[in-house]
Design a protein around this motif. Structure first.
Motif, short mmCIF file in Angstrom:
data_model
loop_
_atom_site.label_atom_id
_atom_site.label_comp_id
_atom_site.label_asym_id
_atom_site.label_seq_id
_atom_site.Cartn_x
_atom_site.Cartn_y
_atom_site.Cartn_z
N ASN A 244 0.83 -1.21 0.00
CA ASN A 244 0.00 0.00 0.00
C ASN A 244 0.87 1.26 0.00
OD1 ASN A 244 -2.21 -1.68 0.12
ND2 ASN A 244 -2.55 -1.39 2.31
N GLU A 245 1.94 1.22 0.78
CA GLU A 245 2.83 2.38 0.85
C GLU A 245 3.48 2.64 -0.51
OE1 GLU A 245 3.51 4.61 3.05
OE2 GLU A 245 5.26 5.52 2.06
N LEU A 246 3.94 1.58 -1.15
CA LEU A 246 4.58 1.75 -2.46
C LEU A 246 3.57 2.18 -3.51
CD1 LEU A 246 6.99 -1.33 -2.38
CD2 LEU A 246 7.61 1.08 -2.15
N ASP A 247 2.35 1.63 -3.42
CA ASP A 247 1.30 2.05 -4.36
C ASP A 247 0.97 3.53 -4.22
OD1 ASP A 247 0.83 -0.22 -5.86
OD2 ASP A 247 -0.64 -1.04 -4.47
N SER A 248 1.05 4.03 -2.98
CA SER A 248 0.67 5.43 -2.74
C SER A 248 1.68 6.39 -3.35
CB SER A 248 0.54 5.68 -1.23
OG SER A 248 1.82 5.67 -0.61
N LEU A 249 2.85 5.85 -3.75
CA LEU A 249 3.86 6.71 -4.37
C LEU A 249 3.30 7.42 -5.59
CD1 LEU A 249 6.79 7.71 -4.82
CD2 LEU A 249 7.23 5.58 -6.06
N SER A 250 2.43 6.74 -6.33
CA SER A 250 1.89 7.35 -7.55
C SER A 250 0.96 8.52 -7.23
CB SER A 250 1.14 6.30 -8.38
OG SER A 250 0.07 5.76 -7.64
N ASP A 251 0.49 8.62 -5.98
CA ASP A 251 -0.36 9.75 -5.59
C ASP A 251 0.46 11.00 -5.30
OD1 ASP A 251 -2.60 8.12 -5.77
OD2 ASP A 251 -2.43 7.48 -3.67
N ASP A 252 1.72 10.80 -4.94
CA ASP A 252 2.62 11.93 -4.71
C ASP A 252 3.35 12.20 -6.02
OD1 ASP A 252 4.74 13.64 -4.10
OD2 ASP A 252 4.97 12.83 -2.08
N LYS A 253 2.85 13.15 -6.78
CA LYS A 253 3.34 13.33 -8.15
C LYS A 253 4.80 13.73 -8.21
CE LYS A 253 -0.72 12.18 -9.40
NZ LYS A 253 -0.93 10.76 -9.76
N ASN A 254 5.25 14.52 -7.24
CA ASN A 254 6.66 14.94 -7.26
C ASN A 254 7.58 13.75 -7.02
OD1 ASN A 254 6.63 17.95 -7.57
ND2 ASN A 254 5.28 17.77 -5.79
N ARG A 255 7.24 12.94 -6.02
CA ARG A 255 8.06 11.75 -5.74
C ARG A 255 8.00 10.78 -6.92
NH1 ARG A 255 6.57 8.77 -0.42
NH2 ARG A 255 8.21 7.40 -1.21
N TYR A 256 6.82 10.67 -7.51
CA TYR A 256 6.68 9.76 -8.65
C TYR A 256 7.57 10.21 -9.82
CZ TYR A 256 4.58 7.22 -12.53
OH TYR A 256 4.39 6.42 -13.62
N ALA A 257 7.54 11.52 -10.11
CA ALA A 257 8.36 12.04 -11.22
C ALA A 257 9.85 11.82 -10.94
CB ALA A 257 8.07 13.52 -11.44
N MET A 258 10.26 12.03 -9.69
CA MET A 258 11.67 11.83 -9.36
C MET A 258 12.07 10.36 -9.46
SD MET A 258 12.94 14.80 -8.99
CE MET A 258 14.54 14.49 -8.26
N SER A 259 11.13 9.47 -9.12
CA SER A 259 11.45 8.04 -9.24
C SER A 259 11.61 7.64 -10.70
CB SER A 259 10.37 7.19 -8.57
OG SER A 259 9.17 7.19 -9.33
N LYS A 260 10.80 8.24 -11.57
CA LYS A 260 10.94 7.95 -13.01
C LYS A 260 12.24 8.54 -13.56
CE LYS A 260 8.12 6.06 -14.94
NZ LYS A 260 7.85 4.61 -15.07
N LEU A 261 12.62 9.72 -13.05
CA LEU A 261 13.91 10.30 -13.47
C LEU A 261 15.06 9.40 -13.03
CD1 LEU A 261 15.35 12.83 -14.70
CD2 LEU A 261 15.66 13.61 -12.33
N ARG A 262 14.96 8.84 -11.83
CA ARG A 262 16.01 7.94 -11.34
C ARG A 262 16.16 6.73 -12.26
NH1 ARG A 262 14.28 7.15 -6.27
NH2 ARG A 262 13.05 5.35 -6.87
N GLU A 263 15.02 6.18 -12.71
CA GLU A 263 15.07 5.03 -13.62
C GLU A 263 15.77 5.38 -14.93
OE1 GLU A 263 11.14 3.57 -14.18
OE2 GLU A 263 10.79 3.19 -12.05
N LEU A 264 15.57 6.61 -15.40
CA LEU A 264 16.18 7.04 -16.66
C LEU A 264 17.67 7.35 -16.50
CD1 LEU A 264 13.50 9.53 -18.05
CD2 LEU A 264 14.13 7.32 -19.05
N THR A 265 18.04 7.83 -15.32
CA THR A 265 19.38 8.39 -15.13
C THR A 265 20.47 7.33 -14.99
OG1 THR A 265 18.43 10.35 -14.05
CG2 THR A 265 20.78 9.91 -13.68
N TYR A 266 20.20 6.30 -14.18
CA TYR A 266 21.29 5.41 -13.79
C TYR A 266 21.42 4.19 -14.69
CZ TYR A 266 21.17 8.29 -9.62
OH TYR A 266 21.18 9.36 -8.78
N ASN A 267 22.66 3.75 -14.88
CA ASN A 267 22.92 2.53 -15.66
C ASN A 267 22.71 1.28 -14.83
OD1 ASN A 267 23.67 4.12 -17.83
ND2 ASN A 267 25.84 4.11 -17.27
#
Length: 420
Positions: free
Chosen positions: A140-163
């Protein structure tokens, strides 16, 4: 800072002070960051937060903390560079101030020992009812990440950034990984942590070292193989920035995130220049991003930059109208160019440095900051005195900032947009 080696790979730091009327005990288990065990380590913090053999339910754990004069017991997971941390903390009134100097500290250490080293386990499995409940809580906690748009966007940036795959995952893991966990998996991760992780303990408050050493005699501390942990992460330059976007129906604003590689080695003394440059770029109310992009041009509702010394990246996040994303990105790049050309006043640079130093000195009045600093020193094996830190920041020149700004290279961009 005096480090006491209790066993191989088990370190204690006692920070005696009469500045506060609270006592803090923090225990940090540190392991190399691995994509395969992040979720299990995250879930075990949920399980050991609410139960142990002696305190088998959340209600009983809560009652015990009340008995400890309202102590606050917490567990957490963190990541620093390429290390993953499982942390236990107990905060309570300093025993000397509540007239329980002889018993309260003893009871507190016993409680923490029971919660960490004697979990609610039978037949090499965590209690099934507790496991099912806490597994769902983490999902539930991890699912709620998508409700926090700023945290969600930063998590997607992290996926793009690192090898490295492990660097793409949050310190709490992914929903799919948590769903696949069995109680056996988590208990195996727990056993591995207890037996093999580097273990650091910090005690902060009005207490003496000998008393702490006496209390720790009942803890099951054993030698472990000392690992060469790599707290800092660096990766080669991407030839082409990784870019992605996503649309969502339940948002009104866009969020633009950008990742810049700074090409700065972990021990490079210019890390202090990076601090100042970030404050000048987007890390303070005096910064170019705040003053020019937000205040003068009104291109963003919010905007900031953050220097991540553990990964060598500087990230930018902005909340803005969708039709201003392109213009804002152009304006952000213009601020970088301006710094590279030295287009900032000495007065602003001095004010930024003074602000950084004031913030740093004010952190010395926080037990949490002091404990975090002690853990950082143990992990990085690097210790900078307050005077040296202040001198290093004061010593940063405009020329230093200009030269380092020339190293900033865009590596990733993620944009979250409202559906139209």
């Amino acid at each position: 800072m005096k480090k006491i080696q209790l066993k191989k790979g088990v370190n204690l730091v006692v920070l005696p002070t009469t500045q506060f009327k609270t006592l803090h005990i923090a225990v940090d288990f540190v392991a190399p960051l691995q994509q395969t065990n992040v979720a299990a380590r995250s879930l075990l913090t949920y399980l050991t937060a609410v139960s142990s053999k002696k305190y088998p339910s959340q209600q009983i754990v809560a009652q015990k903390t009340i008995d400890l004069y309202g102590a606050q017991y917490q567990t957490d997971v963190l990541r620093f560079g390429q290390t993953h941390h499982v942390r236990y903390t107990l905060q309570m009134p300093a025993p000397i101030y509540v007239g329980q100097e002889k018993t309260l500290l003893h009871d507190a250490f016993d409680f923490l020992r029971d919660m960490i080293f004697d979990p609610l386990v039978a037949n090499s499995q965590f209690d099934q009812a507790t496991f099912i409940k806490e597994k769902q809580s983490l999902i539930n906690e991890l699912d709620s990440l998508s409700d926090d748009k700023n945290r969600y966007a930063m998590s997607k940036l992290r996926e793009l950034t690192y090898n490295e795959p492990a660097m793409k995952v949050s310190s709490s893991g992914r929903v799919s990984d948590v769903k696949a966990l069995t109680s056996d998996d988590v208990y195996a991760a727990y056993q591995n942590m207890i037996a093999n992780d580097t273990m650091n303990l910090i005690v902060f408050g009005d207490i003496d070292e000998s008393r702490i050493l006496s209390e720790l005699k009942t803890w099951l501390l054993v030698d472990r193989q000392v690992k060469m942990l790599q707290p800092f992460y660096r990766q080669p330059l991407l030839e082409t920035p990784h870019e992605s976007f996503e649309t969502q129906a339940d948002i009104n604003q866009a969020i633009l995130t950008l990742g810049y590689r700074l090409a700065l080695a972990p021990d490079d003394p210019r890390r202090f220049v990076a601090l100042v440059m970030n404050a000048l770029f987007g890390g303070s109310p005096l910064s170019k991003l705040f003053v020019n992009v937000r205040e003068k041009e009104s291109l963003a509702y919010s905007i900031y930059s953050r220097w991540q010394h553990d990964t060598g990246f500087m990230v930018v996040a902005a909340g803005l109208d969708a039709d201003k994303v392109s213009q804002a990105k152009h304006m952000i790049q213009a601020q970088i160019t301006a710094i590279q050309l030295g287009e900032f006043s000495h007065a602003t640079l001095s004010a930024v440095k003074a602000s950084l130093i004031n913030d740093y000195l004010s952190q010395q009045d926080s037990p949490t900051s002091e404990i975090e600093l002690a853990f950082s020193r143990l992990l990085t094996q690097r210790e900078t005195s307050i005077d040296d830190w202040v001198d290093a920041v004061n010593g940063v020149t405009a020329s230093d900032v200009v030269k380092l700004a020339g190293n900033m290279v865009l590596q990733s961009q993620f944009t979250l947009l409202p559906e139209v």
